[in-house]
Write a protein that holds these residues in place. Structure first.
Motif, short mmCIF file in Angstrom:
data_model
loop_
_atom_site.label_atom_id
_atom_site.label_comp_id
_atom_site.label_asym_id
_atom_site.label_seq_id
_atom_site.Cartn_x
_atom_site.Cartn_y
_atom_site.Cartn_z
N LEU A 397 0.79 -1.23 0.00
CA LEU A 397 0.00 0.00 0.00
C LEU A 397 0.82 1.27 0.00
CD1 LEU A 397 -2.97 -0.66 2.47
CD2 LEU A 397 -2.98 -0.73 -0.03
N ILE A 398 2.03 1.25 0.53
CA ILE A 398 2.73 2.51 0.76
C ILE A 398 2.95 3.33 -0.52
CG2 ILE A 398 5.06 1.52 0.76
CD1 ILE A 398 5.63 3.57 3.09
N PRO A 399 3.19 2.73 -1.69
CA PRO A 399 3.32 3.59 -2.89
C PRO A 399 2.01 4.29 -3.24
CG PRO A 399 4.20 1.38 -3.30
CD PRO A 399 3.41 1.31 -2.03
N HIS A 400 0.89 3.77 -2.75
CA HIS A 400 -0.42 4.29 -3.15
C HIS A 400 -1.00 5.27 -2.13
CE1 HIS A 400 -0.27 1.57 -6.51
NE2 HIS A 400 0.05 0.59 -5.67
N VAL A 401 -0.23 5.59 -1.10
CA VAL A 401 -0.62 6.68 -0.19
C VAL A 401 0.48 7.74 -0.15
CG1 VAL A 401 -2.10 5.20 1.21
CG2 VAL A 401 0.30 5.50 1.87
N ARG A 402 1.43 7.64 -1.08
CA ARG A 402 2.57 8.57 -1.15
C ARG A 402 2.08 10.01 -1.30
NH1 ARG A 402 5.62 10.02 -6.02
NH2 ARG A 402 7.78 10.58 -5.52
N PHE A 403 2.44 10.85 -0.37
CA PHE A 403 2.14 12.29 -0.36
C PHE A 403 0.66 12.61 -0.16
CE2 PHE A 403 5.97 12.56 -3.38
CZ PHE A 403 6.86 12.67 -2.34
N THR A 404 -0.20 11.61 0.02
CA THR A 404 -1.63 11.88 0.15
C THR A 404 -1.94 12.66 1.42
OG1 THR A 404 -2.22 9.92 -1.13
CG2 THR A 404 -3.91 10.82 0.33
N ILE A 405 -1.39 12.24 2.54
CA ILE A 405 -1.64 12.95 3.80
C ILE A 405 -1.07 14.36 3.71
CG2 ILE A 405 -1.26 12.91 6.29
CD1 ILE A 405 -1.04 9.83 6.07
N ALA A 406 0.06 14.51 3.04
CA ALA A 406 0.68 15.84 2.89
C ALA A 406 -0.21 16.77 2.07
CB ALA A 406 2.05 15.70 2.23
N ILE A 407 -0.71 16.31 0.93
CA ILE A 407 -1.52 17.19 0.08
C ILE A 407 -2.83 17.55 0.77
CG2 ILE A 407 -2.74 15.39 -1.24
CD1 ILE A 407 -1.35 18.67 -2.64
N ASN A 408 -3.41 16.61 1.51
CA ASN A 408 -4.65 16.91 2.22
C ASN A 408 -4.43 17.90 3.36
OD1 ASN A 408 -5.88 15.14 0.50
ND2 ASN A 408 -6.39 13.61 2.04
N THR A 409 -3.30 17.77 4.05
CA THR A 409 -3.00 18.71 5.13
C THR A 409 -2.80 20.11 4.56
OG1 THR A 409 -1.97 16.92 6.39
CG2 THR A 409 -1.48 19.17 7.09
N LYS A 410 -2.09 20.20 3.43
CA LYS A 410 -1.94 21.49 2.74
C LYS A 410 -3.31 22.05 2.35
CE LYS A 410 2.39 22.89 2.06
NZ LYS A 410 2.86 24.28 2.29
N ALA A 411 -4.20 21.18 1.88
CA ALA A 411 -5.53 21.64 1.47
C ALA A 411 -6.30 22.19 2.66
CB ALA A 411 -6.30 20.49 0.82
N ARG A 412 -6.24 21.51 3.80
CA ARG A 412 -6.95 22.00 4.99
C ARG A 412 -6.34 23.30 5.50
NH1 ARG A 412 -7.40 16.30 5.83
NH2 ARG A 412 -5.35 16.21 6.82
N GLU A 413 -5.06 23.50 5.23
CA GLU A 413 -4.36 24.69 5.71
C GLU A 413 -4.57 25.89 4.80
OE1 GLU A 413 0.22 25.84 7.09
OE2 GLU A 413 -0.22 23.87 6.24
N GLN A 414 -4.70 25.65 3.47
CA GLN A 414 -4.71 26.76 2.52
C GLN A 414 -5.92 26.80 1.59
OE1 GLN A 414 -1.03 26.27 0.34
NE2 GLN A 414 0.13 27.49 1.81
N LEU A 415 -6.48 25.65 1.28
CA LEU A 415 -7.45 25.58 0.20
C LEU A 415 -8.89 25.60 0.68
CD1 LEU A 415 -7.92 25.20 -2.87
CD2 LEU A 415 -7.79 22.74 -2.49
N ILE A 416 -9.26 24.67 1.55
CA ILE A 416 -10.66 24.53 1.95
C ILE A 416 -10.92 25.06 3.35
CG2 ILE A 416 -11.09 22.56 0.43
CD1 ILE A 416 -10.69 20.70 2.80
N CYS A 417 -9.93 25.73 3.93
CA CYS A 417 -10.10 26.32 5.25
C CYS A 417 -10.92 27.60 5.16
CB CYS A 417 -8.73 26.63 5.86
SG CYS A 417 -7.74 27.73 4.83
#
Length: 674
Positions: A397-417
């Motif tokens: 599974l690890i190749p298929h969650v690569r950077f996913t948590i990072a992009i979502n955290t960025k989204a909560r911080e800058q995009l959908i906040c």
């Protein structure tokens, strides 16, 4: 004195090298080696991309080397180091591989198992069992659940990107900053000249071409030229950016009282509307999820509006999907008329624009954000919490969650906040997107995440009835290829269904997804345990397909289909009409987004549709977490099958004005990373 040769590989990403001291200890079944400093005099060790070899002498036989212990100690200032792998050549000439693929931050010690994947019941010694326990104990402290909004899937406990564990942050060259990327997009598209006129309307429909000057995209240009046509409107339900809404209409809902007399001029088979329904030729798109959602009010100077339309669609004699009737609300009545192709030109066009705007909101918030981004994060957080690096499912599974948590955290911080980029252009900004996800969660079930089940549930599985539904056809092929690969890997490590049931770590992973990630919502129907290899294969296929193929299908085409603003309005500045005969060009232009919001919208869909530099596509696994030959053979078979799928898609697309390539494996990133 026996000597082992230790080879250390440093990552090639930016700042992966280190000047800190690196020590190694070989841990055998009999004893451990001395703690040894890895250092070559007059040589700069552990540079970015380097592979360095060292000798480690031992006084007595270590037995079988089960682990290596790596320590990093500060030399001058703390200097993080990314270790890819370590290999050990024994005095007998055997090679042992110890995958690492992680950052060592600060004064850090990491103990690595050899690369063979093992289930928890495979570990027989206290040493190996204790290693699993300690690794997971540490991970559960690092990867904690949190709830960003009530009723949402749970997410990583980090308010800011900088709080994330280093191992799941972006590589420096792949860092994602929404504000910088959107600004760059706006500059690249030459639309910054309009930003100072933020709330001013465009002059007419053709005026939207003024922000289309950098379009070099066949599909986008086709949409610009043909967006008013009923064919292109209907086609998008099959192969546009949101191809998951259309469903077969088995009977007309009471809230949508379309009669045969209304649509008779559009029917081509000499059948009544009821007979067309019985023949399977009528489809429906219902945006009832938008009913009651609060429109954006973050800008008090400009009111914005939402609608929850219903659209009836017809498969005509040449198998094209054409719109038959549109109602712009969920409650019929004199103030909510049913619009028809036979109505005045601008009445019908405005009704279609309202449907396209509703489709945009459902796509961005539910299809894209909730059902790919947030769900992939649930699988990722649970994986880190419950599966040690030695577990085969972790490696899978690890190749298929690569950077996913990072992009979502960025989204909560800058995009959908609150006051984020989402609020600048979207009619569901300012909190409406939160309400929409809370509402959509009540229909998000495990079975709805299974691609074949979702297709069948909407009644769109027949290739004879919908022969040009490329999203369905390509999706089936990619789903089957992933499932076949997953099945091969699962069967290598699980000899029976009982082995699955006895795997306490995989059971904890599945339970964590349901009980914490999905908050044990009664309606989600996610399993809390798995009882067979078949169930495990399906579960892992869902996780991988969601983060790779499904995300690609609903993300990559955003610029193609949404860059022409009238085809995908991100907001509407006039309420939906309550009577026929009032629409004209001016009302349409006044309803569409103003100049500033159009520019933000265009920059957004451009930025979100770009592939990253050094992207890893489906089947590409440069980090060799698996070392076993049977798994590598399964990977090769997987890549061959994906290549065949890609070749077939390329051949089908030849000469098409509207090629569908989003599910071509060479265009499917491994994970949600954008």
């Amino acid at each position: 004195m026996p000597s082992y040769t230790v080879t250390v590989s440093t990552g090639s990403q930016w700042f992966a090298g280190t000047d800190d001291y690196i020590y190694i200890t070989l841990v055998g079944t009999e004893r451990c080696s001395d703690r040894t400093l890895l250092d070559k005099p007059l040589y700069n060790d552990f540079e970015r991309g380097a592979v360095d070899s060292y000798g480690v002498s031992v006084g007595e036989d270590l037995g079988v080397v089960e682990m290596v212990r790596i320590e990093k100690k500060k030399y001058w200032v703390q200097d993080d180091w990314y270790c890819r792998y370590i290999t050990v050549k024994t005095p007998a000439g055997d090679y042992l591989e110890f995958p690492c693929f992680r950052w060592l931050v600060g004064d850090k010690e990491v103990q690595l198992r050899d690369g063979r994947a093992r289930l928890p019941q495979d570990d027989k010694t206290m040493q190996t069992r204790q290693h699993r326990y300690k690794e997971l104990e540490w991970r559960r402290k690092e990867y904690r659940w949190s709830e960003w909004q009530p009723g949402f899937p749970m997410n990583i406990d980090a308010k800011r990107y900088s709080e994330l564990p280093r191992d799941i942050q972006f590589d420096s060259e792949k860092g994602m900053d929404f504000i910088l990327n959107y600004t760059k997009a706006i500059e690249n598209l030459c639309v910054n000249q309009f930003m100072h006129m933020f709330q001013s309307s465009w002059g007419d429909l053709d005026d939207f071409e003024r922000i289309f000057v950098r379009i070099k995209n066949t599909i986008s240009e086709y949409v610009m030229k043909h967006w008013k046509e009923d064919f292109i409107f209907g086609y998008q339900f099959l192969n546009g950016v949101n191809p998951v809404i259309i469903r077969k209409c088995l009977e007309l809902p009471e809230k949508f009282p379309v009669t045969h007399h209304m649509v008779a001029p559009c029917l081509e088979r000499d059948l009544t509307l009821e007979e067309e329904i019985q023949a399977g030729n009528i489809y429906i798109a219902d945006y009832e999820a938008l009913e009651g959602i609060s429109p954006n009010r973050t800008d008090p100077c400009t009111l914005q509006y939402l609608a929850a339309p219903i659209c009836l669609l017809y498969r005509n004699a040449v198998n094209k999907i054409m719109p038959l009737a549109i109602q712009l609300g969920q409650t019929p009545g004199d103030d909510c008329p049913i619009y028809l192709p036979s109505d005045a030109k601008y009445d019908w066009l405005l009704a279609k624009i309202w449907v396209r705007s509703a489709d945009f909101h459902i796509h961005q918030t539910v299809t894209h954000l909730l059902r790919t981004h947030l769900m992939s994060e649930v699988f990722g957080v649970a994986m880190y919490r419950q599966l040690p690096a030695v577990h085969p499912v972790y490696k899978l599974l690890i190749p298929h969650v690569r950077f996913t948590i990072a992009i979502n955290t960025k989204a909560r911080e800058q995009l959908i906040c609150e006051c984020g980029i989402f609020d600048k252009a979207n009619g569901t900004g300012g909190g409406g997107h939160v309400q929409l996800i809370q509402k959509a969660m009540k229909t998000l079930t495990f079975r709805s995440m299974c691609f074949p089940d979702a297709i069948r549930a909407r009644g769109v599985d027949s290739t004879e009835e919908l022969p040009t539904y490329f999203y369905r056809d390509d999706g089936y092929k990619v789903w089957d290829a992933i499932k076949s690969f997953v099945s091969a890997v699962v069967n290598i490590y699980y000899s029976s269904d009982e082995t699955v049931e006895a795997d306490e770590e995989i059971q904890a992973f599945v339970k964590d997804v349901c009980s914490f990630g999905m908050q044990d919502f009664d309606y989600c129907e996610f399993p809390k345990s798995l009882k067979s290899r078949e169930e495990l294969v399906e579960y892992l296929t869902v996780a991988i397909f969601t983060g790779s193929a499904q995300h690609a299908a609903v993300n990559s085409g955003q610029y193609d289909w949404c860059s022409w603003i009238p085809n995908a309005p991100s907001t509407m500045r006039r309420p939906p009409p309550t009577q026929k005969g009032v629409a004209d060009v001016q009302l349409i232009v006044d309803s569409l987004p103003d100049r500033g919001r159009s520019c933000w919208h265009l920059g957004a869909v451009w930025a979100l549709s770009q592939y990253q530099d050094n992207e890893l596509y489906l089947g590409m696994y440069p980090d060799e977490h698996f070392i076993e030959k049977p798994v590598k053979q399964a990977m090769e078979s997987f890549r061959r099958e994906l290549a065949d799928i890609g070749s077939a898609i390329t051949k089908r697309n030849e000469g098409k004005r509207l090629p569908f390539y989003y599910l071509s494996p060479d265009k499917i990133p491994n994970s949600v990373a954008l």
